[in-house]
Design a protein around this motif. Structure first.
Motif, PDB file in Angstrom:
ATOM      1  N   VAL A 134       6.100  -3.486   8.190  1.00  0.00           N
ATOM      2  CA  VAL A 134       6.921  -2.369   7.703  1.00  0.00           C
ATOM      3  C   VAL A 134       8.151  -2.910   6.957  1.00  0.00           C
ATOM      4  CG1 VAL A 134       8.284  -0.341   8.371  1.00  0.00           C
ATOM      5  CG2 VAL A 134       6.143  -0.819   9.537  1.00  0.00           C
ATOM      6  N   MET A 135       8.724  -3.973   7.506  1.00  0.00           N
ATOM      7  CA  MET A 135       9.879  -4.610   6.839  1.00  0.00           C
ATOM      8  C   MET A 135       9.475  -5.080   5.444  1.00  0.00           C
ATOM      9  SD  MET A 135      12.246  -7.433   8.805  1.00  0.00           S
ATOM     10  CE  MET A 135      11.216  -7.451  10.214  1.00  0.00           C
ATOM     11  N   PHE A 136       8.294  -5.676   5.358  1.00  0.00           N
ATOM     12  CA  PHE A 136       7.758  -6.170   4.084  1.00  0.00           C
ATOM     13  C   PHE A 136       7.575  -5.004   3.104  1.00  0.00           C
ATOM     14  CE2 PHE A 136       4.174  -6.997   1.297  1.00  0.00           C
ATOM     15  CZ  PHE A 136       4.262  -8.335   0.945  1.00  0.00           C
ATOM     16  N   ALA A 137       7.004  -3.913   3.609  1.00  0.00           N
ATOM     17  CA  ALA A 137       6.717  -2.754   2.752  1.00  0.00           C
ATOM     18  C   ALA A 137       7.998  -2.172   2.169  1.00  0.00           C
ATOM     19  CB  ALA A 137       5.963  -1.690   3.543  1.00  0.00           C
ATOM     20  N   ALA A 138       9.053  -2.118   2.989  1.00  0.00           N
ATOM     21  CA  ALA A 138      10.324  -1.576   2.501  1.00  0.00           C
ATOM     22  C   ALA A 138      10.979  -2.567   1.539  1.00  0.00           C
ATOM     23  CB  ALA A 138      11.247  -1.276   3.677  1.00  0.00           C
ATOM     24  N   HIS A 139      10.936  -3.845   1.898  1.00  0.00           N
ATOM     25  CA  HIS A 139      11.570  -4.869   1.063  1.00  0.00           C
ATOM     26  C   HIS A 139      10.988  -4.851  -0.352  1.00  0.00           C
ATOM     27  CE1 HIS A 139      13.538  -8.701   0.158  1.00  0.00           C
ATOM     28  NE2 HIS A 139      12.414  -9.034  -0.465  1.00  0.00           N
ATOM     29  N   TYR A 140       9.679  -4.724  -0.454  1.00  0.00           N
ATOM     30  CA  TYR A 140       9.022  -4.732  -1.768  1.00  0.00           C
ATOM     31  C   TYR A 140       8.866  -3.328  -2.354  1.00  0.00           C
ATOM     32  CZ  TYR A 140       8.318  -9.713  -1.271  1.00  0.00           C
ATOM     33  OH  TYR A 140       8.540 -11.049  -1.133  1.00  0.00           O
ATOM     34  N   LYS A 141       9.562  -2.357  -1.752  1.00  0.00           N
ATOM     35  CA  LYS A 141       9.591  -0.981  -2.276  1.00  0.00           C
ATOM     36  C   LYS A 141       8.183  -0.442  -2.542  1.00  0.00           C
ATOM     37  CE  LYS A 141      14.148  -1.472  -4.602  1.00  0.00           C
ATOM     38  NZ  LYS A 141      14.740  -2.317  -3.644  1.00  0.00           N
ATOM     39  N   LEU A 142       7.325  -0.566  -1.550  1.00  0.00           N
ATOM     40  CA  LEU A 142       5.916  -0.194  -1.735  1.00  0.00           C
ATOM     41  C   LEU A 142       5.732   1.327  -1.614  1.00  0.00           C
ATOM     42  CD1 LEU A 142       4.129  -3.133   0.148  1.00  0.00           C
ATOM     43  CD2 LEU A 142       4.724  -2.921  -2.289  1.00  0.00           C
ATOM     44  N   ASP A 143       6.114   2.034  -2.678  1.00  0.00           N
ATOM     45  CA  ASP A 143       5.969   3.499  -2.666  1.00  0.00           C
ATOM     46  C   ASP A 143       4.519   3.922  -2.918  1.00  0.00           C
ATOM     47  OD1 ASP A 143       5.876   2.803  -5.334  1.00  0.00           O
ATOM     48  OD2 ASP A 143       7.737   3.832  -5.886  1.00  0.00           O
ATOM     49  N   ASN A 144       3.641   2.939  -3.096  1.00  0.00           N
ATOM     50  CA  ASN A 144       2.204   3.234  -3.201  1.00  0.00           C
ATOM     51  C   ASN A 144       1.505   3.054  -1.856  1.00  0.00           C
ATOM     52  OD1 ASN A 144       2.603   0.483  -3.158  1.00  0.00           O
ATOM     53  ND2 ASN A 144       1.025  -0.003  -4.682  1.00  0.00           N
ATOM     54  N   LEU A 145       2.301   2.896  -0.781  1.00  0.00           N
ATOM     55  CA  LEU A 145       1.738   2.703   0.566  1.00  0.00           C
ATOM     56  C   LEU A 145       2.062   3.899   1.458  1.00  0.00           C
ATOM     57  CD1 LEU A 145       0.326   0.836   2.674  1.00  0.00           C
ATOM     58  CD2 LEU A 145       2.595  -0.052   3.223  1.00  0.00           C
ATOM     59  N   CYS A 146       1.028   4.512   2.010  1.00  0.00           N
ATOM     60  CA  CYS A 146       1.184   5.639   2.932  1.00  0.00           C
ATOM     61  C   CYS A 146       0.743   5.181   4.324  1.00  0.00           C
ATOM     62  CB  CYS A 146       0.334   6.815   2.450  1.00  0.00           C
ATOM     63  SG  CYS A 146       0.453   8.253   3.515  1.00  0.00           S
ATOM     64  N   ILE A 147       1.672   5.255   5.274  1.00  0.00           N
ATOM     65  CA  ILE A 147       1.410   4.776   6.638  1.00  0.00           C
ATOM     66  C   ILE A 147       1.318   5.995   7.559  1.00  0.00           C
ATOM     67  CG2 ILE A 147       2.336   3.382   8.538  1.00  0.00           C
ATOM     68  CD1 ILE A 147       4.109   1.952   6.316  1.00  0.00           C
ATOM     69  N   ALA A 148       0.127   6.333   8.013  1.00  0.00           N
ATOM     70  CA  ALA A 148      -0.025   7.470   8.924  1.00  0.00           C
ATOM     71  C   ALA A 148      -0.126   6.932  10.355  1.00  0.00           C
ATOM     72  CB  ALA A 148      -1.280   8.264   8.561  1.00  0.00           C
ATOM     73  N   VAL A 149       0.622   7.556  11.269  1.00  0.00           N
ATOM     74  CA  VAL A 149       0.565   7.107  12.669  1.00  0.00           C
ATOM     75  C   VAL A 149       0.069   8.260  13.545  1.00  0.00           C
ATOM     76  CG1 VAL A 149       1.813   6.032  14.582  1.00  0.00           C
ATOM     77  CG2 VAL A 149       2.588   5.634  12.234  1.00  0.00           C
ATOM     78  N   ASP A 150      -1.023   7.999  14.254  1.00  0.00           N
ATOM     79  CA  ASP A 150      -1.599   8.985  15.161  1.00  0.00           C
ATOM     80  C   ASP A 150      -0.821   8.947  16.480  1.00  0.00           C
ATOM     81  OD1 ASP A 150      -3.379  10.696  16.494  1.00  0.00           O
ATOM     82  OD2 ASP A 150      -4.660   9.020  17.124  1.00  0.00           O
ATOM     83  N   VAL A 151       0.100   9.905  16.618  1.00  0.00           N
ATOM     84  CA  VAL A 151       0.961   9.919  17.808  1.00  0.00           C
ATOM     85  C   VAL A 151       0.334  10.847  18.855  1.00  0.00           C
ATOM     86  CG1 VAL A 151       3.322  10.234  18.655  1.00  0.00           C
ATOM     87  CG2 VAL A 151       2.955   9.551  16.278  1.00  0.00           C
TER      88      VAL A 151
END
Ligand SMILES: Cc1ncc(C[n+]2csc(CCOP(=O)(O)OP(=O)(O)O)c2C)c(N)n1
Ligand SMILES: [Mg+2]
Length: 192
Positions: A71-88
């Motif tokens: 997640v840190m990596f995704a934010a650092h590289y501004k990955l706005d093409n990444l959708c992370i769905a979490v089944d809570v």
């Protein structure tokens, strides 16, 4: 499906890219999915390709440290093409996530890690559609969709049962489960 989780089956329990048609990566260790998704999303940006990457995690899975590095990596590289769905669903393999390794509050954690966060009822299709709209509109950061769900929803004896994590129904259970799902389906059709 009848050989699910049996030795020799190509559905032995964890996805095997060498045996199961359509599976492109062998996995099983929780946390690998989001890490791979990050690589795919970063790769798209690097190559100037215009596609989105979707990854689905469990709320037990987010107890893994590897997830937060990703997640840190995704934010650092501004990955706005990444959708992370979490089944809570509040459960993991052997109990309530709150008892095994409490990861709450997930919304605050993902926000602090630099993500856009949307919280919805994971069984509500209209809410799902809106959440994916938010993902499409969000720029310069990844989007996390927290889906509040009920494990085994729609089958009375499976709902909220941690033991149902990877267990197939027996013949009698299957009959009851199918009857319950069919009656719920009929009710939805009546209401429509
Ligand atoms: C690194 C790692 N640790 C432990 C496991 C064993 N394990 C498999 S599933 C699971 C719980 C997953 O819980 P959750 O993500 O909430 O999925 P759910 O049961 O709700 O579908 C665990 C601990 C694993 N596969 N990988
Ligand atoms: Mg869970």
């Amino acid at each position: 499906m009848k050989t699910l989780r049996k030795i020799g089956s190509y559905l032995q329990g964890h996805p095997n890219m060498n045996l199961t048609p359509g599976v492109e990566m062998s996995t099983g260790s929780l946390g690998q999915g989001i890490s791979t998704a990050c690589g795919m999303a970063k790769g798209a940006k690097f190559l100037g390709k215009n596609f989105n990457v979707y990854t689905l995690l469990g709320d037990g899975e987010v107890e893994e440290g590897q997830v937060w590095e990703a997640v840190m990596f995704a934010a650092h590289y501004k990955l706005d093409n990444l959708c992370i769905a979490v089944d809570v669903n509040g459960l993991q393999i052997d109990g309530a996530t709150a008892d095994v390794m409490n990861s709450a509050p997930l919304d605050k954690k993902f926000t602090a890690f630099g993500c856009e966060v949307v919280k919805i009822d994971g069984h509500d299709f209209n809410a799902l559609e809106k959440a994916f709209d938010t993902f499409h509109k969000t720029q310069s950061k990844p989007t996390v969709i927290l889906l509040r769900t009920v494990k085994g929803k729609g089958v009375s004896f499976m709902e909220n049962q941690a033991g149902r994590h990877g267990k197939a129904p027996n013949d009698d259970e299957l009959k009851i489960a199918l009857a319950e799902i069919e009656s719920a389906r009929a009710k939805i059709e009546e209401a429509a």
